[in-house]
Design an enzyme around this catalytic site. Structure first.
Site, mmCIF file in Angstrom:
data_model
loop_
_atom_site.group_PDB
_atom_site.id
_atom_site.type_symbol
_atom_site.label_atom_id
_atom_site.label_comp_id
_atom_site.label_asym_id
_atom_site.label_seq_id
_atom_site.Cartn_x
_atom_site.Cartn_y
_atom_site.Cartn_z
ATOM 1 N N PRO A 12 0.814 -1.226 0.000
ATOM 2 C CA PRO A 12 0.000 0.000 0.000
ATOM 3 C C PRO A 12 0.842 1.268 0.000
ATOM 4 C CG PRO A 12 -0.797 -1.589 1.627
ATOM 5 C CD PRO A 12 0.542 -2.075 1.166
ATOM 6 N N LYS A 42 -1.534 7.986 3.273
ATOM 7 C CA LYS A 42 -1.791 6.555 3.384
ATOM 8 C C LYS A 42 -2.919 6.241 4.369
ATOM 9 C CE LYS A 42 3.033 5.398 2.416
ATOM 10 N NZ LYS A 42 4.201 4.616 2.865
ATOM 11 N N ASN A 66 7.856 2.632 -0.062
ATOM 12 C CA ASN A 66 9.185 2.132 -0.401
ATOM 13 C C ASN A 66 9.385 1.920 -1.901
ATOM 14 O OD1 ASN A 66 11.697 1.443 0.798
ATOM 15 N ND2 ASN A 66 11.301 -0.706 0.320
#
Length: 279
Positions: free
Chosen positions: A2, A51, A165
């Site tokens: 995610p 997020k 990432n």
């Protein structure tokens, strides 16, 4: 994994399934909210913030959730078999007459007063996919700690919200620098284009089922997940090492030829990069 685009997609699915509809089922499967019942309330909207997901419900309440690494929201039609994981991984169920949203493995789940949402997301920097996107503010935030490795700064949601990432690795490749390069050493021309590049990459992927950064047929990503395969530009083996983000070590990929700057030695770890920053 995610990231901002994944969360944006999840919010759109949830909004389409729940917004404007009355809840007929409400089941919080976490001890703190075990007695909470939202049935009879109308879902007003589902909004992504970096997020984070904010599901606003009639009566001034917001269900705040965060997917982190393994969480997921799944939406099912009436009578459809649920397929997001075993029942013991379910943390919340919100259902209407014809749709059911099920939150699996959510590491963050809380019920807030809508007026208090800033307590959960007020620390976030400009949202790359949100109406508050501000490239100048994002760049100023990133440059606030010139000695910090670029990869760590990109993952810090207080600087700009939405990069995870995968995008950290891909953006550093597109900029031609390693994730361990101190922010203050990023050439001025590349620093100036960083916010727009990050925004463009996430915007391009927010509606795609498969994340792509290359534009090359048969290859979705330049470096992430490619070690030790050849770099798509120069053919050198892509390398892998860990790099921290302030909370945990993350696998980090880079090309030692296409990306300039400090990096761990072969067989080393991201700790080498952090030692350079402290020195």
């Amino acid at each position: 994994m995610p990231e901002g685009d994944t969360v944006w997609q999840a919010a759109r699915r949830l909004h389409g399934a729940l917004a404007g509809r009355t809840l007929t089922r409400s089941d919080f499967r976490v001890p703190r909210y075990a007695t909470v019942d939202l049935t009879g309330r109308t879902v007003l909207d589902v909004t992504p913030r970096g997020k984070h997901l904010l599901t606003r419900v009639e009566g001034g309440l917001t269900v705040h959730s965060h997917l982190r690494m393994d969480g997921a929201w799944k939406v099912f039609a009436a009578g459809q078999r649920w397929s997001g994981g075993p029942a013991h991984q379910i943390r919340i169920i919100l259902g209407t007459a014809d749709r059911t949203a099920v939150g699996y493995r959510l590491p963050v789940l809380e019920l807030l007063r809508t007026a208090d949402e800033e307590r959960a997301v007020g620390h976030l920097g400009p949202d790359l996919l949100g109406p508050d996107w501000d490239p100048e503010k994002a760049l100023s935030n990133l440059q606030g700690d010139p000695a910090r490795p670029l990869g760590e700064a990109l993952l810090d949601q207080r600087n700009l919200a939405g990069i995870g990432n995968v995008y950290k690795c891909e953006l550093c490749f597109l900029l031609g620098v390693t994730p361990w390069l101190p922010v203050g050493e990023l050439p001025a021309d590349r620093a100036a284009k960083l916010p727009a590049l990050a925004h463009r990459v996430l915007e391009a992927n927010r509606e795609r089922p498969v994340r792509r950064t290359t534009g090359l047929r048969g290859h979705d990503l330049f470096v992430y997940g490619r070690a030790p395969r050849p770099c798509l530009r120069c053919g050198t083996s892509v390398r892998l090492a860990d790099q921290g983000d302030g909370s945990r070590e993350r696998p980090t990929y880079w090309c030692p030829v296409c990306q300039a700057g400090p990096a761990p030695r072969p067989g080393g770890s991201g700790a080498a990069g952090r030692r350079r920053r402290r020195a």
